[in-house]
Design a protein around this motif. Structure first.
Motif, PDB file in Angstrom:
ATOM      1  N   ARG A  15      14.571 -20.509 -55.620  1.00 38.54           N
ATOM      2  CA  ARG A  15      13.219 -20.145 -55.208  1.00 38.54           C
ATOM      3  C   ARG A  15      13.294 -18.981 -54.241  1.00 38.54           C
ATOM      4  N   GLY A  16      12.138 -18.396 -53.982  1.00 40.69           N
ATOM      5  CA  GLY A  16      12.114 -17.272 -53.046  1.00 40.69           C
ATOM      6  C   GLY A  16      12.710 -16.008 -53.634  1.00 40.69           C
ATOM      7  N   ARG A  40       6.487 -27.848 -46.903  1.00 35.98           N
ATOM      8  CA  ARG A  40       7.288 -27.688 -48.107  1.00 35.98           C
ATOM      9  C   ARG A  40       8.548 -28.549 -48.069  1.00 35.98           C
ATOM     10  N   ASN A  60       5.210 -14.217 -53.360  1.00 30.82           N
ATOM     11  CA  ASN A  60       6.297 -13.858 -52.436  1.00 30.82           C
ATOM     12  C   ASN A  60       6.641 -12.376 -52.555  1.00 30.82           C
ATOM     13  N   VAL A  88      11.014 -12.692 -52.771  1.00 28.24           N
ATOM     14  CA  VAL A  88      11.350 -12.120 -51.466  1.00 28.24           C
ATOM     15  C   VAL A  88      12.666 -11.354 -51.563  1.00 28.24           C
ATOM     16  N   ASN A 147       8.977 -16.238 -43.478  1.00 30.10           N
ATOM     17  CA  ASN A 147       8.023 -16.856 -44.393  1.00 30.10           C
ATOM     18  C   ASN A 147       8.268 -18.367 -44.292  1.00 30.10           C
ATOM     19  N   ASN A 157       6.907 -20.958 -45.417  1.00 30.40           N
ATOM     20  CA  ASN A 157       6.847 -21.763 -46.637  1.00 30.40           C
ATOM     21  C   ASN A 157       8.197 -21.909 -47.309  1.00 30.40           C
ATOM     22  N   LEU A 158       9.072 -20.910 -47.118  1.00 29.95           N
ATOM     23  CA  LEU A 158      10.366 -20.945 -47.793  1.00 29.95           C
ATOM     24  C   LEU A 158      11.467 -21.490 -46.890  1.00 29.95           C
ATOM     25  N   CYS A 159      11.185 -21.621 -45.600  1.00 27.94           N
ATOM     26  CA  CYS A 159      12.223 -22.001 -44.632  1.00 27.94           C
ATOM     27  C   CYS A 159      12.552 -23.484 -44.755  1.00 27.94           C
TER      28      CYS A 159
END
Lengths: 103, 284
Positions: A48-49, B149, A74, A52, B99, B101-103
């Protein structure tokens, strides 16, 4: 100016990728030198991500513009924070050659 | 004190129903039972036990996010390259931005920063509730904040809280979320035995085989509970049972009356439902 384009193969006859973050390859075209460089996308299979990571790749490559069929939230955020212009090209039948000519 | 888990892979197979009924049965048999709802993204054991609403949390759970000091940051980008979740983004020659949400709060960034520019910023990510259902039966519920998340830290901290009170109980029953991801692994951590609730469908069999593989890796002894055993194709489950040498220790036939009582959220008022567990005994 450098332009960042997701492509399905590393040649001018390549079609535009259906996806952005998970595209296998990217073409970076320099409008001044007319040179095209191709890079592999190390994040294509990321969990995911990936938007980015690829946004970061575009920023680090010093590009000013991205031409893509679509892109996720993203990637949008990443490209925005890098002040990179995004051009949406819906027609995936177009070749890299044609996209470059239309710039 | 023994700790068991109720899990199963696929959602909607009856994990919570089984966990609640088993807790009831054991408490009526005189054991002091603590049921722990570790399905923190949508806990529902309290509903099945007639608790109207979760109020007055006994504890808050916390997580950490990186905070970058722009005065100390040398914009080297090491944290960005080290982040496996792509949660940090660095605009050209600028301080990286987070960000959230991704951490995953893994802590790599604040550990690798050569300039000590990244500190940990604490944030609440969930709550823990304690309800006393009857003299012998208590319920602990972990619940994450909507939109978070990464919820396994909520599970981990719920389990930690349990450690502080579990000596008052004979049996701790952990009800896990569906799936086989991090939150489920955190819920299964260190349990003595796991009961995988499944149903005789292709998806039930598929997800059962994944959770049994996980349990094997975690070295947790396990058994299969086959719910709605008389509808669908039981062979699918016996094949998995054979393949993983894991016994089917209880078969529960489909019962429309049970479904009706379940949908009203009144399992606890219907003690006759415990007959569904007839012939089943905990392997302690």
């Amino acid at each position: 100016m450098k332009v960042f384009i997701p492509v399905v193969s590393k040649d001018k006859s390549s079609k535009l990728s259906e996806v952005f973050g998970r595209s296998e390859f990217f073409a970076i075209y320099d409008t001044e030198t007319k040179n095209t460089e191709y890079i592999d996308n190390g994040s294509a299979q990321g969990a995911r991500g990936v938007g980015v990571s690829v946004g970061q790749l575009a920023i680090n490559s010093g590009v000013s513009k991205v031409v893509t069929r679509k892109l996720g939230p993203n990637a949008v955020n990443a490209l925005e924070s890098g002040n990179i212009e995004v051009v949406i090209q819906e027609n995936t039948d177009k070749t890299l050659e044609e996209i470059i000519q239309a710039l | 004190m023994r700790t068991i888990a109720v899990t199963g892979g696929k959602g909607g197979t009856g994990k919570s129903s089984f966990a609640v009924l088993l807790s009831l049965k054991m408490s009526l048999e005189g054991k002091k039972v603590l049921l722990v709802d570790c399905d923190v993204e949508c806990p529902n054991d309290f509903i099945l036990l007639g608790v109207k609403e979760l109020t007055d949390p006994i504890k808050e759970t916390r997580t950490f996010y990186p905070k970058i000091d722009p005065d100390k940051c040398k914009k080297c980008g090491f944290c960005v390259r080290s982040c496996n979740s792509s949660a940090l983004l660095q605009p050209l020659n600028e301080v990286p931005v987070l960000n959230k949400n991704l951490c995953s709060s893994c802590g790599v960034c604040w550990n690798v920063c050569p300039y000590g520019a990244i500190s940990k910023e604490e944030e609440m990510n969930g709550e823990i509730f304690l309800n006393n259902i009857s003299k012998n039966f208590s319920l602990v519920t972990g619940r994450s904040i909507v939109g978070i998340r990464e919820t396994s830290p909520v599970v981990e901290q719920t389990r930690k809280y349990i450690d502080t009170i579990s000596s008052d109980f004979d049996l701790v029953i952990i009800d896990t979320a569906a799936g086989t991801h991090c939150t489920v692994m955190s819920a299964l951590d260190g349990v003595d035995r796991a009961y995988s609730v499944t149903e005789p469908t292709p998806l039930g069999a598929h997800d059962l085989s994944i959770i049994l593989r996980v349990l094997r890796i975690l070295k947790i002894p396990s058994e299969i509970i086959l719910n709605r055993s008389d509808i669908g194709n039981k062979d699918l489950i016996t094949q998995i049972s054979d393949k993983y040498s894991t016994d089917i220790s209880l078969e529960i036939p489909f019962d429309r009356k049970f479904a009706e009582i379940y949908s009203r959220g009144s399992l606890i008022e219907n003690v006759e439902l415990l007959k569904m567990l007839d012939g089943f005994s905990l392997n302690l």
